[in-house]
Design an enzyme around this catalytic site. Structure first.
Site, short mmCIF file in Angstrom:
data_model
loop_
_atom_site.label_atom_id
_atom_site.label_comp_id
_atom_site.label_asym_id
_atom_site.label_seq_id
_atom_site.Cartn_x
_atom_site.Cartn_y
_atom_site.Cartn_z
N ASP A 237 6.02 -4.84 13.38
CA ASP A 237 5.06 -3.76 13.23
C ASP A 237 4.26 -3.59 14.52
O ASP A 237 4.82 -3.66 15.61
CB ASP A 237 4.15 -4.06 12.03
CG ASP A 237 3.67 -2.81 11.33
OD1 ASP A 237 2.73 -2.18 11.83
OD2 ASP A 237 4.23 -2.48 10.27
N HIS A 267 -2.32 -0.74 11.66
CA HIS A 267 -1.26 -0.69 10.66
C HIS A 267 -0.68 -2.08 10.37
O HIS A 267 -0.48 -2.45 9.20
CB HIS A 267 -0.16 0.24 11.15
CG HIS A 267 0.92 0.52 10.16
ND1 HIS A 267 2.06 -0.25 10.05
CD2 HIS A 267 1.05 1.50 9.23
CE1 HIS A 267 2.84 0.25 9.10
NE2 HIS A 267 2.25 1.31 8.59
N ASN A 354 7.57 8.96 5.23
CA ASN A 354 6.50 9.84 4.74
C ASN A 354 6.74 11.30 5.07
O ASN A 354 5.80 12.07 5.19
CB ASN A 354 5.15 9.42 5.35
CG ASN A 354 4.71 8.05 4.91
OD1 ASN A 354 5.31 7.43 4.05
ND2 ASN A 354 3.66 7.55 5.54
N SER A 417 4.80 2.78 3.87
CA SER A 417 4.64 1.49 4.56
C SER A 417 4.09 0.44 3.60
O SER A 417 4.53 -0.72 3.59
CB SER A 417 3.67 1.64 5.73
OG SER A 417 4.28 2.23 6.84
#
Length: 497
Positions: A237, A267, A354, A417
């Site tokens: 990530d 994130h 998304n 996520s």
């Protein structure tokens, strides 16, 4: 009877005259049309593959104005093969195709991007070379194609060396890739694709919102059985704030593919918390251990080259699960790395994306070796932003999720996520219960124990349904071993510790 030479000559002359009459009469039924000699590569409809024009008829010959042809042919002729890419057939042989020789035939399709693909670094290419290629050959290859080296990686997953090279002039990525693919040294060439973290706009937190996902996933019941003790999960990530109180003692190792001093994007910390938080928040597997693998920059952007480095690190550190809460285009090198990781027994989990219901499949979620997770809301309805598709395995809550962010803070936000991270945590619980589960067995247990919350049966919104942590860790689903024997998972009760 005595035959003189003069008589023989007379007979021969007569035969020639008769043959000429026959040939001339026969030729009257065919109209001669002069044709130019076909050039190499001319695939027009000429004379069946012969060079030169005119009618090629059967039998004794043909009449051409001013010329008498009385010499018989040698039977059906053999067609001459002209390498023009067309199909040529022999007259008296079974129909078959003769293909022109292939030049520089490659085992894999070209790595050049589609014409409308924009998710790539516009002046970079990623090259894959076999490890037997010498440094001198690499330097010569780089010089021939006028490229500038930016980095390299000896990839343990693929057994090759991957180079990241810049195109210093204005040549297109596709042009350079096709030129490189003509080189025997090059195992593959492709763009340095761009990926994006799958997180939507943040909503301001109001007080301390309840973590509704805990009840939805039946995590409290599952935690009575296991909390994922010691299972190693790689969070590939944007980096993790290891000092966050929610993650105290959870970080087993870290790797920064970017080698930057920039602070991490929030994130990665959010994903890590959803897996292993154990303070104000409760992660899906609070006793799991995390590898904080940074491949995305502070703005949330990542590339092929850095992602492959992160995957390689996770594999060499013996991660049991790799969580990939990002999405991008199909990417051959990333896919090969993931296939190798799957064969090593690593469970691969990714966010579906998304981009909404009309989006084409995004990757790595859409690869067959990856467990794709879509997002649902508190009412068990599909999140409006979530991708759909036949590749979806299960769903998990992804709308309005409370997460940890750097500097000890928290916020509420949404994204597939978060759904993927929750399923990664559930998988850690499963592996803590039975460390011998294979990726295929994990997928089967997740899908067979999921709660069907959409149209009856599997669907493109939720896959098999809402993930069920308690159902998965207490499942009696029999796992079939490689030798064909059945290995049932131990029955447990809610009171077991």
């Amino acid at each position: 009877m005595r035959i003189t030479f003069k008589a023989l000559l007379g007979v021969a002359t007569g035969l020639i005259m008769v043959a000429g009459v026959v040939a001339t009469a026969s030729a009257q039924s065919y109209k001669y049309r002069s044709q130019p000699t076909p050039s190499r590569g001319d695939s027009g409809n000429h004379d069946g593959g012969h060079r030169g024009g005119g009618w090629r008829g059967p039998g004794w010959g043909a009449a051409i104005p001013g010329i008498l042809m009385a010499i018989p042919q040698r039977g059906p002729s053999e067609d001459v093969f002209i390498d023009d890419g067309s199909v040529v057939e022999d007259v008296d042989r079974p129909r078959r195709k003769r293909q022109p020789p292939q030049r520089n035939a490659r085992r894999n399709p070209s790595g050049a991007p589609p014409a409308n693909e924009r998710r790539l670094v516009p002046d970079e290419v990623v090259i894959e070379l076999r490890n037997t290629v010498s440094p001198q050959q690499v330097d010569a290859l780089q010089a021939r194609h006028r490229l500038t080296r930016l980095g390299s990686l000896t990839n343990q997953l693929s057994g090759t060396t991957i180079y990241r090279w810049r195109i210093p002039d204005r040549r297109s990525v596709a042009t350079v890739i096709r030129q490189l693919e003509a080189e025997n040294l090059v195992a593959s060439a492709q763009p340095n694709y761009r990926y994006a973290l799958q997180q939507t706009a943040t909503a301001a937190p109001e007080g301390d919102p309840a973590q509704y996902e805990l009840a939805k996933l039946r995590l409290p019941q599952a935690h009575a059985l296991t909390k994922g003790d010691g299972v190693l999960v790689a969070v590939v990530d944007s980096g993790v704030d290891a000092s966050h109180p929610e993650l105290a003692g959870s970080i087993a190792g870290s790797f920064d593919a970017l080698a930057t001093k920039e602070p991490p994007n929030k994130h990665g910390t959010a994903i890590a918390g959803l897996i292993a938080a154990h303070g104000r928040l409760m992660g899906a597997a609070p006793a799991a251990r995390l590898l904080a693998v940074r491949v995305f920059d502070a703005a949330g952007g990542g590339t092929t080259f850095d992602i492959v480095k992160g995957l390689d690190y996770a594999a060499t550190q013996h991660a049991r699960i790799i969580n990939m809460s990002f999405a991008g285009p199909p990417d051959p090198i990333v896919r090969r790395s993931l296939t190798a990781a799957d064969k090593m027994g690593i469970v691969l989990i990714a966010a579906a994306g998304n981009a909404g219901p009309k989006s084409p499949p995004l990757y790595p979620a859409a690869y067959p070796d990856v467990i794709a997770v879509s997002a649902s809301d508190a009412d068990n309805k599909p999140s409006a932003f979530s991708n759909r598709g036949r590749h979806i395995a299960v769903t998990a809550p992804g709308t309005d999720i409370m997460v940890a962010i750097p500097d000890g803070e928290f916020e509420v936000s949404s994204g597939t996520s978060y759904s993927a991270a929750e399923v990664a945590g559930v998988t850690a619980l499963m592996l803590a219960r039975d460390g011998k589960l294979t990726p295929a067995q994990v997928r089967r247990i997740l899908t067979t124990t999921a709660q069907d919350i959409g149209p009856k049966g599997r669907d493109s919104l939720f896959g098999a349904g809402l993930a069920d942590a308690f159902g998965a860790v207490s499942s009696e689903t029999a796992a079939v071993a490689s030798d064909g024997t059945r290995q049932p998972i131990e029955r447990v009760s809610t009171g077991a510790r």
